[in-house]
Design a protein around this motif. Sequence first.
Motif, mmCIF file in Angstrom:
data_model
loop_
_atom_site.group_PDB
_atom_site.id
_atom_site.type_symbol
_atom_site.label_atom_id
_atom_site.label_comp_id
_atom_site.label_asym_id
_atom_site.label_seq_id
_atom_site.Cartn_x
_atom_site.Cartn_y
_atom_site.Cartn_z
ATOM 1 N N LEU A 160 0.855 -1.182 0.000
ATOM 2 C CA LEU A 160 0.000 0.000 0.000
ATOM 3 C C LEU A 160 0.894 1.236 0.000
ATOM 4 O O LEU A 160 1.965 1.245 0.634
ATOM 5 N N LYS A 161 0.442 2.236 -0.682
ATOM 6 C CA LYS A 161 1.183 3.499 -0.725
ATOM 7 C C LYS A 161 0.267 4.647 -0.360
ATOM 8 O O LYS A 161 -0.917 4.631 -0.692
ATOM 9 N N THR A 162 0.828 5.642 0.324
ATOM 10 C CA THR A 162 0.079 6.844 0.673
ATOM 11 C C THR A 162 1.065 8.002 0.806
ATOM 12 O O THR A 162 2.288 7.824 0.700
ATOM 13 N N ALA A 163 0.491 9.131 1.010
ATOM 14 C CA ALA A 163 1.317 10.340 1.168
ATOM 15 C C ALA A 163 0.763 11.157 2.325
ATOM 16 O O ALA A 163 -0.439 11.138 2.604
ATOM 17 N N TYR A 203 10.331 16.591 6.707
ATOM 18 C CA TYR A 203 10.578 16.247 5.309
ATOM 19 C C TYR A 203 12.063 16.184 5.013
ATOM 20 O O TYR A 203 12.504 15.368 4.210
ATOM 21 N N GLU A 204 12.876 17.071 5.700
ATOM 22 C CA GLU A 204 14.301 17.107 5.448
ATOM 23 C C GLU A 204 15.013 15.858 5.973
ATOM 24 O O GLU A 204 16.066 15.476 5.465
ATOM 25 N N LYS A 205 14.470 15.237 6.991
ATOM 26 C CA LYS A 205 15.070 14.024 7.525
ATOM 27 C C LYS A 205 14.531 12.756 6.860
ATOM 28 O O LYS A 205 15.290 11.846 6.572
ATOM 29 N N HIS A 206 13.226 12.725 6.672
ATOM 30 C CA HIS A 206 12.599 11.527 6.103
ATOM 31 C C HIS A 206 11.647 11.953 4.996
ATOM 32 O O HIS A 206 10.639 12.595 5.263
ATOM 33 N N LYS A 207 11.989 11.583 3.787
ATOM 34 C CA LYS A 207 11.106 11.873 2.659
ATOM 35 C C LYS A 207 10.156 10.689 2.370
ATOM 36 O O LYS A 207 9.149 10.882 1.699
ATOM 37 N N TYR A 208 10.483 9.563 2.851
ATOM 38 C CA TYR A 208 9.688 8.368 2.541
ATOM 39 C C TYR A 208 9.779 7.391 3.710
ATOM 40 O O TYR A 208 10.847 7.197 4.289
ATOM 41 N N PHE A 209 8.645 6.828 4.063
ATOM 42 C CA PHE A 209 8.599 5.806 5.103
ATOM 43 C C PHE A 209 8.055 4.508 4.486
ATOM 44 O O PHE A 209 7.098 4.544 3.704
ATOM 45 N N GLU A 210 8.671 3.436 4.851
ATOM 46 C CA GLU A 210 8.140 2.117 4.469
ATOM 47 C C GLU A 210 7.914 1.326 5.742
ATOM 48 O O GLU A 210 8.851 1.008 6.476
ATOM 49 N N LEU A 211 6.650 1.039 5.994
ATOM 50 C CA LEU A 211 6.269 0.363 7.213
ATOM 51 C C LEU A 211 5.821 -1.064 6.874
ATOM 52 O O LEU A 211 5.071 -1.285 5.920
ATOM 53 N N GLY A 251 -2.743 -17.598 15.685
ATOM 54 C CA GLY A 251 -1.312 -17.541 15.436
ATOM 55 C C GLY A 251 -0.941 -17.372 13.982
ATOM 56 O O GLY A 251 0.245 -17.324 13.658
ATOM 57 N N LEU A 252 -1.902 -17.287 13.052
ATOM 58 C CA LEU A 252 -1.581 -17.089 11.639
ATOM 59 C C LEU A 252 -1.287 -15.622 11.385
ATOM 60 O O LEU A 252 -1.937 -14.737 11.954
ATOM 61 N N ILE A 253 -0.326 -15.371 10.531
ATOM 62 C CA ILE A 253 0.168 -14.012 10.313
ATOM 63 C C ILE A 253 0.168 -13.732 8.826
ATOM 64 O O ILE A 253 0.503 -14.588 8.006
ATOM 65 N N ALA A 254 -0.241 -12.528 8.479
ATOM 66 C CA ALA A 254 -0.107 -12.013 7.115
ATOM 67 C C ALA A 254 0.654 -10.699 7.176
ATOM 68 O O ALA A 254 0.510 -9.931 8.134
ATOM 69 N N SER A 255 1.487 -10.467 6.185
ATOM 70 C CA SER A 255 2.336 -9.265 6.191
ATOM 71 C C SER A 255 2.082 -8.448 4.950
ATOM 72 O O SER A 255 1.760 -8.996 3.879
ATOM 73 N N THR A 256 2.203 -7.168 5.075
ATOM 74 C CA THR A 256 2.128 -6.263 3.931
ATOM 75 C C THR A 256 3.044 -5.083 4.198
ATOM 76 O O THR A 256 3.517 -4.872 5.337
#
Length: 877
Positions: free
Chosen positions: A245-248, A307-315, A324-329
């Motif tokens: 997923l992407k956002t701004a 913005y000057e330190k972090h222009k993009y975050f990926e979480l 106990g089942l896990i899904a990742s994104t």
Amino acid sequence: VGFSSGIYLNITVPALILLSIADVILGQIRYSIPEELKKGSFVGNVAEDLGLDARRMKSGGARIVNGDSSEFIRLNLDKGFLVVAERIDRERLCGQVSPCSLSLEIIITNPVQLHSVVIEVLDVNDNAPLFSEKEIQFELSESAQPGTHILQESAVDHDVGKNSLQGYTLNPTDTFNVKVQTGPDGSKYAELYLHAPLDREKEDKLVLTLTAVDGGDPQRSGTLKIYISVLDVNDNAPVFTQKELKTAIAENSPKDTVVMVVSATDADEGSNGHVTYHFPRMSADVADIFTINENSGEITVKGLIDYEKHKYFELGVQAKDQGGLIASTKIGIEVVDVNDNAPVISLTSFSSPIPEDSVSGTTVAIVNVKDLDSGTNGIIKCSITDKIPFAIKPSFKNYYTLTTDGILDRESKPEYNITFIAVDEGSPPLSTSKTVSLKISDVNDNPPIFEKSFYSAFITENNSPGVSIFSVKAQDLDWNQNARISYVLIDGQFNGEPLSSFVSVNAESGVVHSVRSFDYEQIKAFEFFVQARDGGSPPLSSNVSVKIMIQDQNDNAPQILYPVQTGGSLVAEIVPRSADVGYLVTKVVAVDVDSGQNAWLSYKLQKATDRALFEVGLQNGEIRTVRQVTDKDAVKQKLTVVVEDNGQPSRSATVNINVAVADSFPEVLSEFTDFTHDKEYNDNLTFYLVLALAVVSFLFIVSIIVILSVKCYRWRRERMFYKSGANLPVIPYYPPLYADVGETGTLQHVYNYEVCKTSDSRKSDLKYARPSSESIISLDCSGTQTLPHVQNKKMASNTCHKVSSNCHCYGCPVYKKNLAVILLQFVVLDSMCRCWTVYCGYSSRFQQRLPRYFTRLARGKRTHRGEAKTGSVEKLS
């Protein structure tokens, strides 16, 4: 080491002292040293590299004037060397910045010289990769499918370059494996996934070791222990709607600003379907900026976004259910400064519905897209959802045309939800979507299709006309009038008759009715075609073959083929008295024109003269003896056999069989003379018998009248001849086949007959025997006189001979009027078929007495049994 020099003017005014410098000489030197050198370690020979004498530097009071680096580097004036003043930690000094340099200036007075020195601190592999935790524990369902991503972990290595983190390894790898991924910032992280199916019953605890390694020499590594508990129940993992997923988000967004909401679904119910959300891998600085609600999946702002330190975050987001089942994104968050207006979509023209036979390129809608932003943020691209037979093309300015781009089929998809997506070119891009519903109208392009390619049905014979047999069913994928179906029987003939005389088809329901009553013995099956026609214009149709099979009913009784039953003749089977047990007497053969079990025949002995003597085979109809035949058994045996089929209800036929227990044919004949009186005659036979009796009676009466007339006529002639006999001359006459033998006058030929007579004329036998040479009558050789008395005595010696029991009768049936010689024969029979023949020779004198003699014989005045009757001319006269 290289350097350069120049001339600068540098004025320094310390406290109350003014120093005037005439010349300033500037030089620059660059050194590279590894970090973590010991205190006092040699850095570089400044005096030699600058081309100065060490005494000059000492006399000129050389010193380091840049205080930022003076704590790490010291100038040895005695030798003109730069040495390490304190241990240098590149990671603390520069962090992840590369290259890492220390800048300092050395000033020398008298004259004033200023030299710049740059010392690059080189990284050494002094930091091992380090995980944030030493060990982690989690649970995993045994129903997790191979390929399921279960964990994302990363280690931190403060070194740079080849000494930094290079990869991950996992041990053991028989069940799990690891993929090394690279983030947008170049950092590497490990993605753990299931490699093979789990089986809790075999192994419910798993221990994995995840190792992070760098590229230094010697290589350093860090480990993470992973303890996995395998669960037994939950078999559905959470599923994110999108893998990435992407956002701004704008910088300086206030606290608690919602960045986005992630959503995952779990097909399980109850606690196993309850999903919680977590950040599995996050650096410390990012953890201070974002937070996630573990129940709602809402990601909000926690700290200050710069913005000057972090222009993009990926979480990385994990969705975990209670099993106990896990899904990742992964979520990509781009920080922007300006763009805050989304595009606006409006429909200028829209045509709905459109026919399904529309050609490709047909215009459906015209769309206008606007964005209040300007510049690149106001540039818009419009698109539609994929995998639909439509295309959107720009026309002019901000207008787009929606056209068909493929074949439309209302039957497969009668309606399309078209989503227009407008995206600007801002950073991050803002988008707007609008969904419209487009309906497809029907055209008659599908013929009716029968549910089966071939129909077959059964109907029992002797049915009532008009009864429903079965129904055909067709479907039309079109709609409304185009899908309205009517059924028609296709004209044809069967056995020279139209099919409409056999069946009819209901036009609305497709029900097939019988028109007539069927007879299985005449028609076992027939085929025809039914047409299904829709109500379109022009109408479409299809045909199907239908086969009707007639089922048999037990409506025919068995028919006896053998023995043949006749009304006027007697048929009997002969069984010798020497027959053993099981002797085959005869076989009853019967057929049944029905079929199946209705034609299965069984044979039973209904009546018998002696039931203990005969039996009938139940299946084959063979009549055999049950015991040994004895002399006490009656000659005449009458059997009645019933032949019965296996139908419901069953039908039967009977046959009467006459059996004779005897060793010879005459014995059979003597005992079966009265069998014919037991015959049953039908009406036609009685009629013919009565008619024959009448005709015979008529002929008998006519014959009697004729015989009486002839006798009367002869009697009258005899009387006339007798009265005039004394005066008439005797005219000698020799009939044919009679020869004169001289004085003896005997007749050369005598005719012999062999006769066997019974009361039944059909069993009589007549046999012609050889002629006898015995002389019976002698004639006068002269032919002019009557027989002499001597010859009459010879003739008297000719007696009537008794014939033996084989019924041989001798005589010569010659009678000639106007002759003096006549030979007559009369046969007397009794009930034992014994017979006598009377030979009588007489002269013309006997002619007068002969009629009265035969009249007496005809009236029954014959001789006794066993006695010979003799006669001569003398006695009879």
